[in-house]
Design an enzyme around this catalytic site. Structure first.
Site, PDB file in Angstrom:
ATOM      1  N   ASP A 178     -68.715  33.002  79.788  1.00  0.00           N
ATOM      2  CA  ASP A 178     -69.349  31.715  80.038  1.00  0.00           C
ATOM      3  C   ASP A 178     -68.287  30.970  80.830  1.00  0.00           C
ATOM      4  O   ASP A 178     -67.263  30.564  80.255  1.00  0.00           O
ATOM      5  CB  ASP A 178     -69.664  30.974  78.737  1.00  0.00           C
ATOM      6  CG  ASP A 178     -70.404  29.684  79.014  1.00  0.00           C
ATOM      7  OD1 ASP A 178     -69.922  28.895  79.853  1.00  0.00           O
ATOM      8  OD2 ASP A 178     -71.476  29.455  78.413  1.00  0.00           O
ATOM      9  N   HIS A 179     -68.475  30.828  82.112  1.00  0.00           N
ATOM     10  CA  HIS A 179     -67.347  30.378  82.934  1.00  0.00           C
ATOM     11  C   HIS A 179     -66.912  28.947  82.591  1.00  0.00           C
ATOM     12  O   HIS A 179     -65.809  28.550  82.921  1.00  0.00           O
ATOM     13  CB  HIS A 179     -67.626  30.557  84.432  1.00  0.00           C
ATOM     14  CG  HIS A 179     -68.518  29.519  85.040  1.00  0.00           C
ATOM     15  ND1 HIS A 179     -69.876  29.514  84.854  1.00  0.00           N
ATOM     16  CD2 HIS A 179     -68.241  28.454  85.826  1.00  0.00           C
ATOM     17  CE1 HIS A 179     -70.382  28.478  85.507  1.00  0.00           C
ATOM     18  NE2 HIS A 179     -69.424  27.817  86.111  1.00  0.00           N
ATOM     19  N   HIS A 241     -73.704  26.953  78.689  1.00  0.00           N
ATOM     20  CA  HIS A 241     -72.601  26.024  78.951  1.00  0.00           C
ATOM     21  C   HIS A 241     -72.620  24.818  78.009  1.00  0.00           C
ATOM     22  O   HIS A 241     -71.606  24.472  77.397  1.00  0.00           O
ATOM     23  CB  HIS A 241     -72.629  25.536  80.401  1.00  0.00           C
ATOM     24  CG  HIS A 241     -72.718  26.650  81.401  1.00  0.00           C
ATOM     25  ND1 HIS A 241     -72.016  27.833  81.255  1.00  0.00           N
ATOM     26  CD2 HIS A 241     -73.420  26.776  82.560  1.00  0.00           C
ATOM     27  CE1 HIS A 241     -72.279  28.621  82.290  1.00  0.00           C
ATOM     28  NE2 HIS A 241     -73.128  28.016  83.091  1.00  0.00           N
TER      29      HIS A 241
HETATM   30  C1  BG6 Z   1     -74.122  28.508  86.612  1.00  0.00           C
HETATM   31  C2  BG6 Z   1     -75.569  28.230  86.853  1.00  0.00           C
HETATM   32  O1  BG6 Z   1     -73.959  29.159  85.384  1.00  0.00           O
HETATM   33  O2  BG6 Z   1     -73.391  27.298  86.612  1.00  0.00           O
HETATM   34  C3  BG6 Z   1     -75.761  27.462  88.156  1.00  0.00           C
HETATM   35  O3  BG6 Z   1     -76.299  29.443  86.912  1.00  0.00           O
HETATM   36  C4  BG6 Z   1     -74.885  26.239  88.188  1.00  0.00           C
HETATM   37  O4  BG6 Z   1     -77.132  27.096  88.326  1.00  0.00           O
HETATM   38  C5  BG6 Z   1     -73.444  26.596  87.827  1.00  0.00           C
HETATM   39  O5  BG6 Z   1     -74.933  25.694  89.495  1.00  0.00           O
HETATM   40  C6  BG6 Z   1     -72.588  25.350  87.701  1.00  0.00           C
HETATM   41  O6  BG6 Z   1     -71.254  25.722  87.536  1.00  0.00           O
HETATM   42  P1  BG6 Z   1     -70.064  24.792  87.978  1.00  0.00           P
HETATM   43  O7  BG6 Z   1     -68.830  25.549  87.622  1.00  0.00           O
HETATM   44  O8  BG6 Z   1     -70.216  24.570  89.456  1.00  0.00           O
HETATM   45  O9  BG6 Z   1     -70.224  23.514  87.205  1.00  0.00           O
END
Ligand code: BG6
Length: 486
Positions: A178-179, A241
């Site tokens: 989960d980044h 997230h």
């Molecule tokens: C991803 C989603 O997990 O997270 C995208 O699939 C979203 O739709 C993205 O744009 C947002 O990530 P960050 O790191 O740009 O906030």
């Protein structure tokens, strides 16, 4: 940095994720010496490419990266090998296995294997079962699997996916990305919570009034309508997230900062996600979709989107944890695309004191203290306090104590993928998600989804706006309001 030895196999090596995120992340690890002489990467995908062509792709993916020079890029790219691969063909796995062994000997990678599934999840099960049946697992070093979202689209499909992975890998070998857990300020939230006597003892229902989590995006659906039309913001952002952020805000302090204890705390917290009824879900969740603006298309006009699509690009909701520590403290969450700006923020609103001695002298009222954690693009935190205005009268004023990391520091810090891949190479599962977390969050989300599928309003909002009015009303109904975050 300590060098890590590994043979890394990427399923989906020609794909967008690999090019945009993984190759740059691996490069930065190389630049920092976490990867050095004892690693090789095998990229697989259907199309027939040569190693040379693949290495050109790698070089191309690094074009905008910092810390690059021709020589380092060339020596980095020389560690990459390409193998065309049909995920259903058993023979191809034998080829892969032999190549891994050969590269392991060549680079002295200690028998370590890291498998990365960077392709459509419908193939994950097939790949995992072949990894097992053709025995790609190494007997000597470690075997680890990194897997990307989407991790299913509801509880049933997530379970099926998990079972199929489980056929080849044990839970302690699976690294579910989960980044958001790789973001600096998300990890930093734990430091704020657990090292400040100013905050730790008051982090509960007695002192906190409500928590607000905002994941606002400026971008629209971009090129991803194919996926997004089957997902929507609830599955795309909330199940993963936002739920993970809730866990980091609300979980009990782990007894030690180890993966086991952190996940134990998270599991306990997720066990307190309430069993929702559809009625609650309808009452406490709002969905929206963006309309066109002068310069931008509305969601329904985007390429590959159904012109009558009811997929939500915005969600706001109220979550009440079933946890004595948080009784009566709503967690308000919202996320959407095509909003006014990009802002990922967590606001903690504290309760007012029951008695303000200055009321009697007619001073302006004290406001509640608020701690805001700025996750992105700004990174840092702000705490508002009440103080006195200068002058003879006893008027109160609120001044923020603010800290922001400088842009230089932010730019030099490792990006989320780099951190997470490094953690996987080191065998640290702290910032990855485990199955019980997936299980609990999907069960909760499924009810909201179901309530919506049975017919619920879709609140339209203008591109570039602050989202639908329905999201404001949701809070006003209960006597709260959104912090002005974006
Ligand atoms: C991803 C989603 O997990 O997270 C995208 O699939 C979203 O739709 C993205 O744009 C947002 O990530 P960050 O790191 O740009 O906030």
């Amino acid at each position: 940095a300590k060098e890590q030895a590994s043979i890394i196999t990427i399923f989906g090596g020609s794909g967008d994720l690999a090019r945009r995120k993984l190759y740059p992340a691996l490069y930065q690890l190389y630049h920092r010496g976490v990867l050095a002489d004892h690693f090789a990467v095998i990229g697989t995908a259907r199309r027939p490419w040569s190693d040379e062509f693949y290495r050109d792709i790698i070089r191309e993916s690094l074009q905008d990266e910092p810390n690059t020079d021709e020589e380092t890029v060339a020596s980095f790219a020389s560690h990459f090998y390409y193998q065309s691969h049909d995920v259903t063909d058993a023979d191809h796995y034998i080829t892969l296995k032999n190549l891994s062994q050969k590269l392991d000997d060549q680079y002295e990678a200690k028998g370590n294997r890291l498998f990365y599934m960077a392709m459509a999840p419908r193939f994950f099960g097939t790949i995992a079962s072949h990894i097992r049946s053709e025995n790609l697992l190494s007997a000597k070093g470690y075997n680890r699997l990194i897997i990307e979202k989407p991790f299913g689209r509801d509880y049933d499909s997530a379970k099926e996916l998990n079972d199929s992975i489980g056929a080849a890998f044990n839970e302690d070998q699976v690294y579910r990305i989960d980044h958001y857990l790789g973001k600096e300020m998300v990890q930093g939230l734990l430091a704020l919570r657990f090292t400040n006597p100013l905050l730790t003892p008051i982090w509960n229902k007695d002192y906190i009034s409500d928590v607000q989590i905002t994941l606002a995006e400026k971008v629209g659906v971009e090129e991803r309508a194919g996926y997004y039309e089957t997902a929507g913001a609830l599955r795309d952002m909330v199940q993963n997230h936002i739920m993970q952020l809730i866990a980091y805000v609300a979980m009990q302090q782990p007894t030690t900062f180890t993966p086991e204890e952190v996940h134990k705390s998270k599991n306990k917290l997720f066990a307190h996600l309430p069993v929702l009824t559809e009625e609650d879900a309808k009452r406490n969740w709002v969905r929206g979709q963006y309309l066109a603006s002068a310069s931008q298309k509305g969601y329904r006009q985007e390429d590959n989107v159904d012109e009558n699509s009811n997929i939500e690009t915005y969600v706001a909701g109220r979550i009440d944890l079933d946890d004595p520590r948080w009784t009566g403290v709503p967690f308000f969450v919202r996320t959407g695309k095509r909003l006014a700006k990009k802002a990922t923020e967590i606001a903690i609103n504290f309760k007012p004191l029951s008695h303000n001695i200055f009321d009697a002298v007619g001073s302006k009222e004290a406001r509640v203290n608020r701690l805001t954690v700025y996750v992105e693009p700004e990174q840092g935190y702000t705490l508002t306090l009440n103080g006195k205005t200068i002058g003879a009268d006893y008027d109160l004023r609120q001044d923020p104590l603010s800290f922001r990391y400088s842009q230089d520091v932010i730019d030099a810090a490792p990006e989320a993928y780099e951190r997470l891949i490094r953690d996987a190479l080191r065998g640290d599962q702290t910032n990855f998600t485990r199955w019980p977390e997936q299980e609990a969050t999907w069960k909760y989300i499924d009810v909201v989804r179901k309530a919506w599928d049975d017919g619920a309003d879709l609140a339209m909002y203008n591109s570039g706006s602050h989202g639908p009015a329905a999201a404001d009303k949701l809070l006003e109904r209960d006597g709260y309001s959104w912090a002005e975050t974006f």
